[in-house]
Write an enzyme that holds these catalytic residues in place. Structure first.
Site, PDB file in Angstrom:
ATOM      1  N   LEU A 133     -60.205  47.315  10.877  1.00 61.56           N
ATOM      2  CA  LEU A 133     -59.654  47.870  11.883  1.00 61.56           C
ATOM      3  C   LEU A 133     -57.963  47.954  11.600  1.00 61.56           C
ATOM      4  O   LEU A 133     -57.634  47.037  11.138  1.00 61.56           O
ATOM      5  CB  LEU A 133     -59.737  47.131  13.256  1.00 61.56           C
ATOM      6  CG  LEU A 133     -61.261  47.070  13.749  1.00 61.56           C
ATOM      7  CD1 LEU A 133     -61.295  45.806  15.038  1.00 61.56           C
ATOM      8  CD2 LEU A 133     -61.823  48.351  13.879  1.00 61.56           C
ATOM      9  N   ASP A 134     -57.261  49.162  11.854  1.00 58.53           N
ATOM     10  CA  ASP A 134     -56.003  49.294  11.829  1.00 58.53           C
ATOM     11  C   ASP A 134     -55.318  48.381  12.618  1.00 58.53           C
ATOM     12  O   ASP A 134     -55.960  47.928  13.847  1.00 58.53           O
ATOM     13  CB  ASP A 134     -55.632  50.822  11.933  1.00 58.53           C
ATOM     14  CG  ASP A 134     -56.124  51.476  10.824  1.00 58.53           C
ATOM     15  OD1 ASP A 134     -56.438  51.102   9.714  1.00 58.53           O
ATOM     16  OD2 ASP A 134     -56.370  52.700  11.204  1.00 58.53           O
ATOM     17  N   MET A 135     -54.001  48.299  12.719  1.00 57.88           N
ATOM     18  CA  MET A 135     -53.353  47.283  13.446  1.00 57.88           C
ATOM     19  C   MET A 135     -53.296  47.760  14.972  1.00 57.88           C
ATOM     20  O   MET A 135     -53.532  46.939  15.908  1.00 57.88           O
ATOM     21  CB  MET A 135     -51.776  47.551  12.878  1.00 57.88           C
ATOM     22  CG  MET A 135     -50.927  46.367  13.819  1.00 57.88           C
ATOM     23  SD  MET A 135     -49.153  46.581  13.407  1.00 57.88           S
ATOM     24  CE  MET A 135     -48.488  48.005  13.948  1.00 57.88           C
TER      25      MET A 135
END
Length: 296
Positions: A133-135
C-alpha cells in the site's frame, strides 16, 4: 501448528526430498534450503539432508517457525488497528500518511510500529508485508509472521487467488458505471516515480471497476485489481479521465484534501496453514466519508 506434514503414500523411484518439496509441494527453493541448513526437515522424526531418497510410507515434517530472526527495523511506537492475528499472519488497517517501510525520507513507518508491537508482546517474528500500500492509501495490509506464510501468500498473489478490493473516490462522473481496464503500466525511466499507460511497453495490468454511488462532482467506485502493478489504480483511473480525488500526480485538481482518497477495504485469501478461506473488510475511513458528505 508448528510443522508442515506430508506422507508418501505411493511407491517412488529415485525421488529426492528436495525435488518432492519443490515440485510436488510448491515450496520455494529458499525456504527448502534454509530449512535444511537449520535442520528443520525430518523424515520419520529424523533430521535429513536434501539428497535423501524418499520411499513409500515416509512421513515428512518441516518445522515452520525459525528462532531469533533479526531485521534492521527500529521498534517505534505507532498507532494502527489490528484486524486479525494468529501465529501465521497479522492483518492491520493501515492509517493514512504512513509508509509501509522506513526510508531515507521517512524515518517512521508502519513496519517500525509492527516491530515495536512484536517486541513488546514477545512475538518472535520479523516484519514481512505481503501486499503493498502506498503512503496515502489506507486499509488492509497482511503481514506474514514467518517465511513459509510469506512464501505461501506471495504465491497466492502470483496465482491470482489473493483477492483485493478497493474503494476510491474519483473526480467527476465516470462515462461508464462499470468496466474493465486492460492497459500496460509503464515506467518512463529508472528515476521516475510516476507511471503511465502504454500500448506496447511496461507490464500488463487489469483493473475492474464499478460505480457504487454518484455525486455531483465525483463518484464512489469499487475497484478490484487482478495484477499488482505500482500505482495501478491511480494510473488506470487517470487514463479514463477520472483521477482519484487528491491525486495531484495523476491529474486531480482538488486541493481540499490532504491525500488521494483510496482505501483497501476488502481482502480474501486461503490461510497459509489451514487453507481455509479468510475474508476481511474494514470501513471507509472518516476523511473519505467527510468528503462525499460535504457539499461541493
Amino acid at each position: 501448528m508448528d510443522f508442515l506434514e506430508y506422507e508418501i503414500l505411493d511407491e517412488v523411484d529415485g525421488l529426492k526430498i528436495r525435488d518432492y518439496l519443490k515440485y510436488d509441494k510448491k515450496l520455494s527453493s529458499r525456504f527448502i534450503k534454509q530449512s535444511a541448513i537449520e535442520k528443520r526437515i525430518f523424515v520419520n522424526n529424523l533430521s535429513v539432508k536434501l539428497n535423501y531418497y524418499l520411499k513409500k510410507g515416509d512421513k515428512i515434517k518441516i518445522k515452520i517457525h525459525r528462532k531469533n530472526e533479526t531485521q534492521s527495523i527500529v521498534p517505534i511506537q505507532v498507532d494502527f488497528e489490528i484486524v486479525y492475528e494468529d501465529s501465521f499472519i497479522l492483518i492491520v488497517n493501515k492509517p493514512k500518511d504512513l509508509v509501509v517501510y522506513p526510508s531515507k525520507s521517512h524515518d517512521v513507518s508502519l513496519s517500525n510500529g509492527i516491530m515495536y508491537y512484536f517486541k513488546t508482546n514477545n512475538i518472535d517474528s520479523i516484519v514481512r508485508p505481503v501486499n503493498r500500500l502506498d503512503m496515502n492509501t489506507t486499509g488492509l495490509l497482511v503481514i506474514a509472521k514467518n517465511q513459509y506464510s510469506h512464501m505461501f501468500l506471495s504465491n497466492c498473489m502470483i496465482d491470482n487467488i489473493f483477492y483485493k478490493e478497493y474503494i476510491a473516490i474519483v473526480q467527476d462522473n465516470m462515462k461508464d458505471t462499470r468496466g474493465i481496464i486492460e492497459k500496460n503500466i509503464f515506467r518512463p525511466s529508472e528515476d521516475s516515480v510516476k507511471r503511465t499507460v502504454h500500448d506496447s511497453y511496461g507490464k500488463f495490468a487489469r483493473t475492474i471497476y464499478e460505480v457504487v454511488k454518484r455525486f455531483d462532482s465525483c463518484d464512489l467506485v469499487r475497484v478490484k485489481i487482478e495484477t499488482g502493478r505500482t500505482h495501478q489504480i491511480r494510473v488506470h483511473m487517470s487514463y479514463l479521465g477520472n483521477p482519484i480525488v487528491g491525486d495531484k500526480m495523476y491529474g486531480s485538481c482538488v486541493s481540499s484534501v490532504s491525500r488521494y482518497l483510496l482505501h483497501a477495504y476488502k481482502i480474501k485469501f486461503p490461510h497459509p496453514y489451514t487453507n481455509d478461506i479468510m475474508e476481511f473488510k474494514v470501513d471507509i475511513p472518516s476523511d473519505m466519508m467527510d468528503y462525499i458528505k460535504k457539499p461541493k
